[in-house]
Each structure stands twice: as C-alpha cells, then as structure tokens.
Motif scaffolding. Structure first.
Motif, PDB file in Angstrom:
ATOM      1  N   GLU A 138      61.960  -3.966  12.039  1.00  0.00           N
ATOM      2  CA  GLU A 138      62.435  -3.914  10.658  1.00  0.00           C
ATOM      3  C   GLU A 138      61.526  -4.792   9.806  1.00  0.00           C
ATOM      4  O   GLU A 138      60.999  -5.807  10.279  1.00  0.00           O
ATOM      5  N   VAL A 160      60.574  -7.281   6.643  1.00  0.00           N
ATOM      6  CA  VAL A 160      61.080  -8.311   5.735  1.00  0.00           C
ATOM      7  C   VAL A 160      60.009  -8.528   4.676  1.00  0.00           C
ATOM      8  O   VAL A 160      58.888  -8.928   4.988  1.00  0.00           O
ATOM      9  N   HIS A 203      64.238  -2.140   5.387  1.00  0.00           N
ATOM     10  CA  HIS A 203      63.547  -3.186   4.636  1.00  0.00           C
ATOM     11  C   HIS A 203      64.565  -4.224   4.174  1.00  0.00           C
ATOM     12  O   HIS A 203      65.709  -3.886   3.855  1.00  0.00           O
ATOM     13  N   HIS A 204      64.119  -5.475   4.097  1.00  0.00           N
ATOM     14  CA  HIS A 204      64.989  -6.569   3.680  1.00  0.00           C
ATOM     15  C   HIS A 204      64.322  -7.405   2.584  1.00  0.00           C
ATOM     16  O   HIS A 204      63.097  -7.443   2.461  1.00  0.00           O
ATOM     17  N   LEU A 205      65.163  -8.081   1.806  1.00  0.00           N
ATOM     18  CA  LEU A 205      64.759  -8.971   0.704  1.00  0.00           C
ATOM     19  C   LEU A 205      64.025  -8.220  -0.406  1.00  0.00           C
ATOM     20  O   LEU A 205      63.109  -8.732  -1.037  1.00  0.00           O
ATOM     21  N   ALA A 232      65.145 -15.634   4.396  1.00  0.00           N
ATOM     22  CA  ALA A 232      64.352 -14.938   5.411  1.00  0.00           C
ATOM     23  C   ALA A 232      64.771 -15.348   6.817  1.00  0.00           C
ATOM     24  O   ALA A 232      64.844 -14.506   7.726  1.00  0.00           O
ATOM     25  N   VAL A 292      67.813 -13.422   7.764  1.00  0.00           N
ATOM     26  CA  VAL A 292      67.506 -12.013   8.046  1.00  0.00           C
ATOM     27  C   VAL A 292      66.803 -11.873   9.396  1.00  0.00           C
ATOM     28  O   VAL A 292      67.116 -10.982  10.191  1.00  0.00           O
ATOM     29  N   ILE A 293      65.841 -12.765   9.660  1.00  0.00           N
ATOM     30  CA  ILE A 293      65.099 -12.717  10.923  1.00  0.00           C
ATOM     31  C   ILE A 293      66.050 -12.885  12.107  1.00  0.00           C
ATOM     32  O   ILE A 293      65.959 -12.162  13.109  1.00  0.00           O
ATOM     33  N   PRO A 315      61.170  -8.500  13.880  1.00  0.00           N
ATOM     34  CA  PRO A 315      60.986  -8.685  12.442  1.00  0.00           C
ATOM     35  C   PRO A 315      59.491  -8.604  12.095  1.00  0.00           C
ATOM     36  O   PRO A 315      58.668  -9.295  12.710  1.00  0.00           O
ATOM     37  N   LEU A 368      57.224  -9.317   9.020  1.00  0.00           N
ATOM     38  CA  LEU A 368      57.164  -9.922   7.695  1.00  0.00           C
ATOM     39  C   LEU A 368      55.877  -9.460   7.024  1.00  0.00           C
ATOM     40  O   LEU A 368      54.777  -9.635   7.575  1.00  0.00           O
TER      41      LEU A 368
END
Length: 316
Positions: free
Chosen positions: A38, A40, A68-70, A89, A92-93, A103, A105
């Motif tokens: 995924e 970040v 996707h995150h953030l 972060a 999320v991680i 993760p 990034l």
C-alpha cells in the motif's frame, strides 16, 4: 518474489526530485507485489483537498488499483507540520504492516521523511505576532536584506537558504529571536528516535540528464495547465478564506497561478515562472538527497532492472 520472514514487513521509501518518475515506479512496484503493498504519500501538497492537478495527486483509477494513504486529509486553510506527518505516517505504517503488507512511502517532501525516519529537534513554537512582524519587515526591506539579517545571527542556516525562501528564512529568524539560539544549533541537538521500527529501505529516483529533465518539467507544468490548473486555483481563490501566506498556497505552481489571477502578470508569465520554480524545487530536492550520502540508493526508473533492484533488496 517472496518477502523475507522478518516479524515486520520492510518499509520501502521512494523519493527523488519532482517529475523524476517516483509515482510511476511506486505503482509498478505495488503491482509487482500483487496486493501485498500500500502507498503512503509523502507530499506536503497532496494532503490538501481540492489541490489535485497542481500536486500531481494520484487519480481515482490509481487509488482503485492500489490503496493510498495521507491524501486529502486536510482543508487547504489548515496548518500541518512535519511532526504531525511523522505521527500520522507512523500510525498508517503500523496498520499496513498489521495487515501483513508492505508500506511504500513515495513523495518528495524530504522534511517529512526526515521527521519520520530520524525525528526532529524540539524547536520553539511559532509566534503569530512575531511572524507577522517578520512578514511586514520583508515587505518593507526586501528578501535580500532579510536574508542578510539572518546571515548575521545564523550564518549556517543562511548559507543553505535562498533569500526568496521566505517561509524558512522567517522561521529561522523567529527561532533565533524567540530562543536566543540560532536554528542551526537547535538542529544540531540530539533528536528523538525515528518512528519506523524494522527494516527501512530507501531509494532515490535519478532524473534524466539536465536538458531532458528541464524539458520534462516544462511539459509537465504545461500539461497541468491544460488539465485545468488555473481553474483549480481560481476555485480555491474564490473561497475567500485562503491567501498566499498559507503553507498550502505556497506550493509550487499554485502561488504563480494565484498571482496571475491577481493580475500580477499574464498566463504565459505564470507558466514561465511556474516552470522555473519547479526546476528550482527539483534542484533543492537533489541537493538534499545527495547530502544524505549513502542513506538513499539511487536508481534509474528508465532502466529495465530498476524494479528488480528494489524487489531484490526487499527480499534479501
């Protein structure tokens, strides 16, 4: 490829200058990992809702293919900090790893990476009244004179900041005035531990040769304008509660288009200035990454073996 049997999946970090191909490499990597990764976002503009085109935010199709995150976590009127990013972060991680996934990034906001991986010095809190005084001073005496003022009290910080980098020049002055210590001394103090346990693999995307990279940046900015960047900024400007002193509106491209909409210069001049600002930003990113030495492994996304190199490192 099989991932190692570590208790925690590795964290893969992909950075590099703007327009170098970070996002494409990250998407290809996640697809090779076949549902086991995924993304970040590590981008100080993509956190804001309504700032899609100018931030090169992943579109709905990309987000449907890979989580996707953030992204879109704040309104552009809201402040955000590197310290807050590190906390967000890290959470999320941990959640991604808890699902047994990797993760990835990806982004170019290197201060965010530093806050997450290395921690940040405990700097004095911002003082709105003093900041307003420094902004007024800059308007009165100009950026060069304010930069010279910083050089007199903190030559180390002044040497790495351009006079036009108003936000950082004024923050360095603010720190010195509030504490009596130069910002460079604060940054040299021991820092708290980073927030990423386990294996961390960092990859920096090497841009093409300068002439080709300059062309790519110009083409990319023109494509953003064609895709509706001016309308996007016009919508933000029409809200009435946003202004150019906000961190969100200082983002490359947004500031230049906003000034065009204010009547400061033509559309063509806004594009020219946006391209120049993007090139300058890319140069600063490269300088930062090179200053990190061997902490980042450089890879060329144009090389057929680039993905294999990342996957091999993750599986070693």
């Amino acid at each position: 490829m099989s991932l190692p049997s570590d208790p925690l999946p590795p964290v893969l970090a992909i950075s590099g200058p703007t327009a170098a191909g970070k996002s494409g490499l990250a998407m290809a990597l996640c697809e090779r990992l076949a549902g086991r990764a995924e993304i970040v976002s590590v981008d100080s503009a993509q956190i804001y809702r309504g700032m899609d085109i100018g931030s090169a935010k992943p579109d709905a199709e990309a987000r449907a293919r890979v989580p996707h995150h953030l992204l879109d976590i704040l309104d552009p009127a809201e402040p955000y900090s590197a310290a807050r990013f590190a906390a967000d972060a890290a959470e999320v991680i941990e959640a991604i790893r808890g699902r047994g996934r990797v993760p990835v990034l990806v982004g170019g906001t290197l201060l965010y990476f530093r806050a997450l991986f290395d921690g940040l010095s405990e700097l004095p809190s911002a003082d709105p009244a003093l900041r307003a005084e420094l902004e007024d001073e800059r308007a009165r005496i100009g950026p060069d004179a304010q930069h010279a003022r910083l050089a007199a009290v903190d030559p180390v910080t002044a040497a790495r900041l351009h006079p036009n980098d108003a936000q950082r020049v004024q923050r360095a002055l603010e720190i010195q005035l509030l504490s009596g210590r130069p910002a460079s001394q604060w940054h040299a103090d021991p820092k708290p531990q980073g927030r990423v346990p386990g294996r961390l693999l960092r990859f920096a995307v090497q841009p093409p040769p300068k002439a080709l990279f300059d062309q790519r940046i110009a083409a990319r900015f023109s494509q953003m304008v064609s895709a509706g960047l001016i309308d996007e900024v016009s919508t933000l400007r029409a809200r009435g509660d946003l202004h150019l002193d906000l961190p969100s509106m200082r983002a490359v491209g947004y500031r230049q288009v906003w000034q065009h909409l204010d009547g400061a210069f033509s559309r063509a001049e806004a594009i020219r200035r946006g391209v120049i600002a993007t090139r300058q930003y890319a140069k600063r990113q490269m300088t930062w990454l090179r200053g990190e030495g061997e902490r980042w492994r450089w890879i060329d996304p144009a090389e057929p073996s680039a993905l294999d190199a990342v996957l091999s490192a993750a599986g070693s």
